[in-house]
Design an enzyme around this catalytic site. Structure first.
Site, PDB file in Angstrom:
ATOM      1  N   ASP A   8       0.821  -1.210   0.000  1.00 44.78           N
ATOM      2  CA  ASP A   8       0.000   0.000   0.000  1.00 44.78           C
ATOM      3  C   ASP A   8       0.858   1.264   0.000  1.00 44.78           C
ATOM      4  O   ASP A   8       0.428   2.311  -0.495  1.00 44.78           O
ATOM      5  CB  ASP A   8      -0.907   0.040   1.245  1.00 44.78           C
ATOM      6  CG  ASP A   8      -1.858  -1.146   1.303  1.00 44.78           C
ATOM      7  OD1 ASP A   8      -1.875  -1.946   0.342  1.00 44.78           O
ATOM      8  OD2 ASP A   8      -2.578  -1.262   2.304  1.00 44.78           O
ATOM      9  N   ASP A 143      -5.312  -4.813  -6.604  1.00 45.66           N
ATOM     10  CA  ASP A 143      -4.768  -6.167  -6.696  1.00 45.66           C
ATOM     11  C   ASP A 143      -5.686  -7.303  -6.242  1.00 45.66           C
ATOM     12  O   ASP A 143      -5.245  -8.446  -6.158  1.00 45.66           O
ATOM     13  CB  ASP A 143      -3.391  -6.246  -6.015  1.00 45.66           C
ATOM     14  CG  ASP A 143      -3.383  -5.666  -4.614  1.00 45.66           C
ATOM     15  OD1 ASP A 143      -4.433  -5.187  -4.152  1.00 45.66           O
ATOM     16  OD2 ASP A 143      -2.313  -5.688  -3.978  1.00 45.66           O
ATOM     17  N   CYS A 245      -0.716  -7.990  -1.097  1.00 38.41           N
ATOM     18  CA  CYS A 245      -0.751  -6.810  -0.222  1.00 38.41           C
ATOM     19  C   CYS A 245       0.326  -6.862   0.861  1.00 38.41           C
ATOM     20  O   CYS A 245       0.901  -5.832   1.219  1.00 38.41           O
ATOM     21  CB  CYS A 245      -2.098  -6.715   0.482  1.00 38.41           C
ATOM     22  SG  CYS A 245      -3.506  -6.437  -0.581  1.00 38.41           S
TER      23      CYS A 245
HETATM   24  O1  DAV Z   1     -11.423  -6.969  -1.831  1.00 38.55           O
HETATM   25  O2  DAV Z   1     -10.690  -5.615  -3.295  1.00 38.55           O
HETATM   26  C1  DAV Z   1      -8.343  -5.146  -1.934  1.00 38.55           C
HETATM   27  C2  DAV Z   1      -7.090  -5.074  -1.106  1.00 38.55           C
HETATM   28  C3  DAV Z   1      -7.084  -4.041  -0.085  1.00 38.55           C
HETATM   29  N1  DAV Z   1      -5.773  -3.843   0.471  1.00 38.55           N
HETATM   30  C4  DAV Z   1     -10.619  -6.153  -2.180  1.00 38.55           C
HETATM   31  C5  DAV Z   1      -9.489  -5.823  -1.249  1.00 38.55           C
END
Ligand code: DAV
Length: 261
Positions: A8, A143, A245
């Site tokens: 991030d 992602d 992530c």
């Molecule tokens: O369900 O699109 C995305 C990742 C967030 N860090 C999702 C989560």
């Protein structure tokens, strides 16, 4: 907030580590968790950039944003409007997806057009930045929506279709729709969706780290000739991320390629 997900905060482009400005006030200081590491890479020759730090006053946020209505959010998303305004540049690094000389980015809850424009100018002319969008009322980080897993190969979330998929089709890419996630309904998920199943980490073109009990996506990878390394990361999913992530690739063998010429 938690400094759990370097993806991030940090975007590595060539020999440069870029620290994202972020958009949430709770995440403004998160870069500090990575400074020891970043300084170490800097001493070993890396370029090190910090994008402009946002003021994060109330003007950066639409205080009337319809957080309780998916329909209203979807209508705004089509207009390119999200909870962040265009008061000043902001972005999270995880809204960018790299493919050699081409980098794809989405306008999201945390990445605004000014942030995208800052990155476009910063990375030009070596890298070409493309803004793409998805049918998604709540985009935040690309992602678990559109995850490039190899040269000319992308995992595209079937529930969040890409409005510009023709760019990839015309370039001869293979677009793979991952199977529905198998995560049980009672698994706590505070900041992400079950589609974290596709938030995998490629170790190289032929090896992927994938959630241990997501057996259907494992079969999909094996069919593509990709060896699956099965690890249980479900506890981490609860905080809103999976392998992609929770990691950030820094070094890479090989050279800069173009996959769209
Ligand atoms: O369900 O699109 C995305 C990742 C967030 N860090 C999702 C989560």
């Amino acid at each position: 907030m938690y400094a759990a997900m370097p993806r991030d905060i940090l975007l590595v482009v060539g020999n440069e580590i870029i620290e994202a400005p972020m958009a949430w006030r709770a995440r403004f200081f998160e870069y500090r968790a990575y400074r020891t590491l970043i300084k170490d890479y800097f001493l070993r020759g890396a370029k090190w950039t910090t994008a402009p730090k946002p003021q994060m006053s109330d003007k950066l946020y639409d205080l009337d944003y319809p957080i309780h209505s998916v329909e209203d959010r979807q209508k705004l998303a089509v207009l390119g409007k999200f909870v962040t305004t265009e008061f000043e540049p902001c972005f999270d690094a995880a809204d960018f997806m790299r493919a050699g000389r081409d980098i794809f980015v989405q306008r999201s809850q945390v990445t605004n057009y000014l942030g995208i424009e800052w990155m476009r100018r910063h990375l030009a002319p070596t890298y070409r930045l493309h803004t793409i969008s998805f049918k998604d009322p709540n985009p935040m980080h690309i992602d678990a929506t559109f995850n490039i897993i190899g040269p000319g190969l992308v995992l595209a979330n079937p529930q969040r279709p890409c409005n510009q998929i023709d760019i990839f089709k015309k370039a001869g890419w293979t677009i793979v729709a991952p199977p529905s996630p198998l995560m049980p309904d009672d698994h706590p998920l505070w900041m992400g969706s079950k589609w974290l199943s596709m938030n995998v980490l490629m170790l190289d073109e032929k090896r992927v780290m994938v959630q241990k009990n997501e057996t259907t996506i494992q079969k999909m990878f094996e069919k593509l000739g990709i060896k699956t390394i099965k690890v249980n990361i479900s506890h981490a999913n609860s905080l809103g991320g999976s392998f992609h992530c929770w990691t950030c690739d820094i070094r890479r063998r090989g050279s800069l390629q173009s996959y769209f010429d």
